[in-house]
Write an enzyme that holds these catalytic residues in place. Structure first.
Site, short mmCIF file in Angstrom:
data_model
loop_
_atom_site.label_atom_id
_atom_site.label_comp_id
_atom_site.label_asym_id
_atom_site.label_seq_id
_atom_site.Cartn_x
_atom_site.Cartn_y
_atom_site.Cartn_z
N TYR A 159 0.82 -1.21 0.00
CA TYR A 159 0.00 0.00 0.00
C TYR A 159 0.86 1.27 0.00
CZ TYR A 159 -4.56 2.22 0.92
OH TYR A 159 -5.74 2.92 0.82
N LYS A 166 -2.17 9.37 0.04
CA LYS A 166 -3.21 9.83 0.96
C LYS A 166 -2.62 10.71 2.06
CE LYS A 166 -6.92 7.91 -0.81
NZ LYS A 166 -8.00 8.75 -1.35
#
Length: 260
Positions: A159, A166
């Site tokens: 991720y 993000k």
């Protein structure tokens, strides 16, 4: 004033919203929630015509004021298409919700510059471009909401690009919150816990990971789409007039325990 004290601060009646990435998953739930609360909503999508049609049909059957436009928010041409619809429909904008996201889920040593550019082009660059393009319509009292994730704070397997994008998105929102506050524009982040959406289909062992996430939650269940959408309505409404530069975590308490 009595009139102000008794009015419904959570109502979206008379408000106009643009939801980027709003025909599937969390974005869809938010768009439907805002429209059901009274907002006039424009929603964009990129390529899933079937999902977009299903969304449009559901909104129409509920007599909601929703318009769907196909346009890639990560490209100049796509943003122009979106803004043409927004400009034709709205003189001003009450809420901008950036729910679009993409990414490459690979080990760090398998990531390329192309993967980086692809992920950041939508998750960060497009957000900045959309905010800049809609600023003339965002009047005092309006709200900008960016969707983030647990990966902005905590490391998650495969991720790295999405999580770091993000984190950049959240930082950008804090900077925006300070700069836009004098104009009466609120900028906040909505960070959901683990929600079972189609986005999980691209991850390995998705069902196992979803089950484990539910087990780690203090409630023993995953965060629901309705819970995230309700939080988005709060941030978009006049009830959140005092919130700026805030990251609202909606995960049933999972992150308190270091879990999402």
């Amino acid at each position: 004033m009595e009139g102000d004290a008794t009015r419904d601060l959570f109502s979206m009646q008379g408000k106009r919203a643009l939801v980027i990435g709003g025909t599937r998953g969390i974005g869809r739930a938010i768009a439907m929630r805002l429209a059901a609360a009274g907002a006039d909503v424009v929603v964009n999508y990129v390529r899933d015509d079937e999902a977009a049609q299903q969304f449009a049909d559901a909104a129409a059957s509920a007599a909601l004021r929703v318009e769907v436009v196909r346009g890639d928010a990560s490209s100049d041409q796509g943003r122009e298409k979106i803004l043409q619809v927004v400009n034709a429909r709205f003189e001003t904008l009450s809420a901008l919700v950036f729910a679009a996201a993409t990414g490459v889920h690979k080990p760090i040593d398998q990531l390329s510059g192309r993967h980086f550019d692809f992920t950041y082009a939508l998750n960060v660059k497009a957000f900045l471009a959309i905010v800049q393009a809609t600023l003339p319509k965002l009047t005092a009292g309006s709200s900008v909401i960016a969707l983030s994730s647990e990966g902005a704070e905590h490391a998650m397997m495969h991720y790295g690009l999405v999580g770091s994008s993000k984190a950049a998105l959240e930082s950008l929102c804090r900077q925006m919150a300070v700069e836009l506050a004098p104009r009466g524009i609120r900028v906040n982040v909505l960070s959901p816990g683990t929600v079972a959406t189609d986005a999980w289909k691209v991850l390995p062992d998705a069902q196992r990971r979803l089950t484990e996430a539910a087990q780690r939650s203090p409630r023993g269940v995953l965060t629901s789409l309705d819970e995230v959408a309700a939080a988005a309505q709060v941030l978009a409404s006049d009830a959140a007039s005092g919130l700026a530069g805030h990251t609202l975590v909606v995960d049933g308490g999972s992150r308190i325990l270091g879990a999402g």
